[in-house]
Design an enzyme around this catalytic site. Sequence first.
Site, PDB file in Angstrom:
ATOM      1  N   TRP A  33       9.515 -17.818  16.315  1.00 17.02           N
ATOM      2  CA  TRP A  33      11.134 -18.581  15.255  1.00 17.02           C
ATOM      3  C   TRP A  33      11.073 -20.378  16.154  1.00 17.02           C
ATOM      4  O   TRP A  33      11.267 -20.269  16.924  1.00 17.02           O
ATOM      5  CB  TRP A  33      11.886 -18.083  15.743  1.00 17.02           C
ATOM      6  CG  TRP A  33      11.961 -17.540  13.700  1.00 17.02           C
ATOM      7  CD1 TRP A  33      13.277 -18.004  13.683  1.00 17.02           C
ATOM      8  CD2 TRP A  33      11.531 -16.433  13.137  1.00 17.02           C
ATOM      9  NE1 TRP A  33      12.742 -16.644  12.080  1.00 17.02           N
ATOM     10  CE2 TRP A  33      12.189 -15.908  12.355  1.00 17.02           C
ATOM     11  CE3 TRP A  33      10.313 -15.437  14.251  1.00 17.02           C
ATOM     12  CZ2 TRP A  33      12.068 -14.963  11.366  1.00 17.02           C
ATOM     13  CZ3 TRP A  33      10.538 -14.263  13.505  1.00 17.02           C
ATOM     14  CH2 TRP A  33      10.602 -13.814  12.160  1.00 17.02           C
ATOM     15  N   ASP A  36      14.278 -20.328  18.423  1.00 13.77           N
ATOM     16  CA  ASP A  36      14.769 -19.399  19.092  1.00 13.77           C
ATOM     17  C   ASP A  36      13.073 -19.233  20.945  1.00 13.77           C
ATOM     18  O   ASP A  36      13.199 -19.772  21.428  1.00 13.77           O
ATOM     19  CB  ASP A  36      13.729 -18.044  18.480  1.00 13.77           C
ATOM     20  CG  ASP A  36      14.093 -17.879  18.155  1.00 13.77           C
ATOM     21  OD1 ASP A  36      14.875 -17.924  17.163  1.00 13.77           O
ATOM     22  OD2 ASP A  36      15.246 -16.052  17.703  1.00 13.77           O
ATOM     23  N   TYR A  81       7.552  -7.291   8.682  1.00 13.23           N
ATOM     24  CA  TYR A  81       8.386  -8.177   8.421  1.00 13.23           C
ATOM     25  C   TYR A  81       7.873  -8.798   6.624  1.00 13.23           C
ATOM     26  O   TYR A  81       7.115  -9.181   6.328  1.00 13.23           O
ATOM     27  CB  TYR A  81       8.512 -10.096   9.343  1.00 13.23           C
ATOM     28  CG  TYR A  81       9.049 -10.594   9.013  1.00 13.23           C
ATOM     29  CD1 TYR A  81      10.451 -10.731   9.541  1.00 13.23           C
ATOM     30  CD2 TYR A  81       8.649 -12.322   8.143  1.00 13.23           C
ATOM     31  CE1 TYR A  81      11.334 -11.620   9.294  1.00 13.23           C
ATOM     32  CE2 TYR A  81      10.097 -12.770   8.248  1.00 13.23           C
ATOM     33  CZ  TYR A  81      11.762 -12.653   8.288  1.00 13.23           C
ATOM     34  OH  TYR A  81      12.034 -13.777   8.278  1.00 13.23           O
ATOM     35  N   GLN A 102      14.869 -25.432  11.104  1.00 12.15           N
ATOM     36  CA  GLN A 102      16.185 -24.594  11.720  1.00 12.15           C
ATOM     37  C   GLN A 102      17.102 -25.790  12.136  1.00 12.15           C
ATOM     38  O   GLN A 102      16.262 -26.786  12.823  1.00 12.15           O
ATOM     39  CB  GLN A 102      15.246 -23.620  12.254  1.00 12.15           C
ATOM     40  CG  GLN A 102      15.297 -22.678  11.699  1.00 12.15           C
ATOM     41  CD  GLN A 102      15.682 -21.334  13.051  1.00 12.15           C
ATOM     42  OE1 GLN A 102      14.306 -21.547  13.614  1.00 12.15           O
ATOM     43  NE2 GLN A 102      16.460 -20.451  12.176  1.00 12.15           N
ATOM     44  N   GLY A 161      20.308 -21.908  11.148  1.00 14.01           N
ATOM     45  CA  GLY A 161      19.744 -20.612  11.802  1.00 14.01           C
ATOM     46  C   GLY A 161      21.137 -19.572  11.886  1.00 14.01           C
ATOM     47  O   GLY A 161      21.310 -18.349  12.606  1.00 14.01           O
ATOM     48  N   ASP A 163      22.240 -17.115   9.274  1.00 11.36           N
ATOM     49  CA  ASP A 163      21.649 -17.258   7.671  1.00 11.36           C
ATOM     50  C   ASP A 163      22.446 -16.644   6.965  1.00 11.36           C
ATOM     51  O   ASP A 163      22.965 -17.101   5.612  1.00 11.36           O
ATOM     52  CB  ASP A 163      20.867 -15.751   7.948  1.00 11.36           C
ATOM     53  CG  ASP A 163      19.856 -16.157   9.099  1.00 11.36           C
ATOM     54  OD1 ASP A 163      19.895 -17.139   9.821  1.00 11.36           O
ATOM     55  OD2 ASP A 163      18.456 -15.236   8.927  1.00 11.36           O
ATOM     56  N   ARG A 196      23.420  -6.231   8.437  1.00 10.85           N
ATOM     57  CA  ARG A 196      22.162  -6.880   8.711  1.00 10.85           C
ATOM     58  C   ARG A 196      23.523  -7.511   6.827  1.00 10.85           C
ATOM     59  O   ARG A 196      24.179  -6.963   6.442  1.00 10.85           O
ATOM     60  CB  ARG A 196      21.482  -6.689   8.122  1.00 10.85           C
ATOM     61  CG  ARG A 196      20.294  -5.548   8.961  1.00 10.85           C
ATOM     62  CD  ARG A 196      19.793  -6.792   9.995  1.00 10.85           C
ATOM     63  NE  ARG A 196      19.508  -7.826   9.003  1.00 10.85           N
ATOM     64  CZ  ARG A 196      18.440  -8.805   9.603  1.00 10.85           C
ATOM     65  NH1 ARG A 196      18.577  -9.129  11.140  1.00 10.85           N
ATOM     66  NH2 ARG A 196      17.792  -9.981   8.774  1.00 10.85           N
ATOM     67  N   TRP A 350      26.034 -12.976  11.578  1.00 10.80           N
ATOM     68  CA  TRP A 350      26.614 -14.418  11.856  1.00 10.80           C
ATOM     69  C   TRP A 350      28.186 -14.607  11.073  1.00 10.80           C
ATOM     70  O   TRP A 350      28.588 -15.032  10.358  1.00 10.80           O
ATOM     71  CB  TRP A 350      26.079 -15.095  11.002  1.00 10.80           C
ATOM     72  CG  TRP A 350      24.485 -15.429  11.936  1.00 10.80           C
ATOM     73  CD1 TRP A 350      23.478 -15.557  11.543  1.00 10.80           C
ATOM     74  CD2 TRP A 350      24.086 -16.382  12.589  1.00 10.80           C
ATOM     75  NE1 TRP A 350      22.431 -15.384  12.283  1.00 10.80           N
ATOM     76  CE2 TRP A 350      23.110 -15.998  13.474  1.00 10.80           C
ATOM     77  CE3 TRP A 350      25.454 -17.004  13.648  1.00 10.80           C
ATOM     78  CZ2 TRP A 350      22.329 -16.616  14.725  1.00 10.80           C
ATOM     79  CZ3 TRP A 350      24.708 -17.822  14.854  1.00 10.80           C
ATOM     80  CH2 TRP A 350      23.958 -17.452  15.411  1.00 10.80           C
ATOM     81  N   GLU A 393      20.489  -8.851  20.508  1.00 10.53           N
ATOM     82  CA  GLU A 393      20.378 -10.042  19.652  1.00 10.53           C
ATOM     83  C   GLU A 393      21.742 -10.748  19.900  1.00 10.53           C
ATOM     84  O   GLU A 393      22.207 -11.974  19.854  1.00 10.53           O
ATOM     85  CB  GLU A 393      20.314  -9.479  18.283  1.00 10.53           C
ATOM     86  CG  GLU A 393      20.119 -11.346  16.899  1.00 10.53           C
ATOM     87  CD  GLU A 393      19.383 -10.621  15.837  1.00 10.53           C
ATOM     88  OE1 GLU A 393      18.995  -9.616  15.918  1.00 10.53           O
ATOM     89  OE2 GLU A 393      19.330 -11.135  15.497  1.00 10.53           O
TER      90      GLU A 393
END
Length: 428
Positions: A33, A36, A81, A102, A161, A163, A196, A350, A393
């Site tokens: 990413w 990242d 993924y 990003q 970034g 999301d 999520r 987020w 995370e």
Amino acid sequence: MSAQLDNQAISILKENDLGGYTIPTKGLYPYQWNWDSAFVALGFATFNMDRAWEEIELLFEGQWDDGMVPHIIFRKDDPSYFPGPSVWGTTNPKIPTSGHSQPPVAATVVRRLFEQDTSAAGKEKIKSLFPKLLAWHRWYHTYRDPEGHGVIAIMHPWESGRDNLPDWDNAASYVDISDIGEYTRKDTSHVNPEMRPKKIDYDRYLAIVKFGRDNNWDPKIVAEQCPFFVADPGNTFILLRADRDLLAMAEALGETEAAEELKGWIALTEKGIAKLWNEEKQAFCTYDLRNDVLGTGISSASFLAPYAGIREEKYINPTREHFDRIAAKVNYTMPSYDPDHPLFESMRYWRGPVWGIINYLIATGFAELGDAARAERLRTDTVALIEKSDFAEYFDPITGEGAGGNSFSWTSAIWLTWATPSLTAKAA
Ligand code: GLC
């Protein structure tokens, strides 16, 4: 405690290193990413400078001919993924990638590496990276600010970034989702779905990806017609900061023409940010350019003006006030969304949780303002979160609980490069 966490952070980076590039975490994010990798490079630079440079060089291997540096580089297909390379349908000849970008933190990171690595090799690295960074910044200013407002838009929530920020909800609600077909998410099989984005969010994410794919990711068409096109204080401030860092490098390298171009972008953005200023809220908010709507939400990106080098009191004083209001409400700064807002959720992506990398950016800005107390609050909170909940995370700003993926690369990198008291003391 600290030495043990240092070792753990180093091990996480090594374990997530797939050979010159680092994945954010196993399972949930099995590719390279964009931002990242930039933070990860700072982490590597604390113990392996060559590896730090390599992380950035491999990121730029995915750069498109038009200058865009994609948000994901798919070096090998990984069925764990979704959405993988076939859904993006990009035609970048070099490596399969996603179709948008990003936050452009890379130039800021490269400047730091350049200052740290005074070897001849370091100079060579920067010489070859400089034109690539410049091309990427030019792409951002051309295609994500097509009308020259001096603010940077995103064409997809993922481009920010951040999301699942509530600020995207309204603009995304205009996106037509009737034609996306069936799909199976993978993220909710790796982590608790409560943390999520919801199905409606994913439907919209995929509808925008479909728009990009149907239009061959042509940035001109995206700028003119993408159903989602929202100016983001995050990407705007991050690019403004990165332009300043690139300018410093241009001057060091004697790149006079590039320096003039950069100065133009900086001047334009310094003025343009007024468009993102919500007078009533006394804060920097989003601006939906498609529907002409100034947002009202205060997010962690609202605190990035100092990081971008903004010094006007009319902006900075209210920013400090909001910081103090929010800091008094939570145990751990800085929540990704205003805890006084009805859409705040402390554990959902987020919409409330704390990210170590954002704390690092905000704290850098406050420290540069000479505001050591606020910078230090962010740093000690980040240390406390990692001590309590490991290299998660992200974290709940009230309970400090870790969430999302674990053994996370950028959380480890941020520990090594900024948060950890031992290394900070060593660097000082
Ligand atoms: C999520 C985050 C994004 C990050 C990526 C990999 O999509 O929102 O900022 O780059 O995960 O960690």
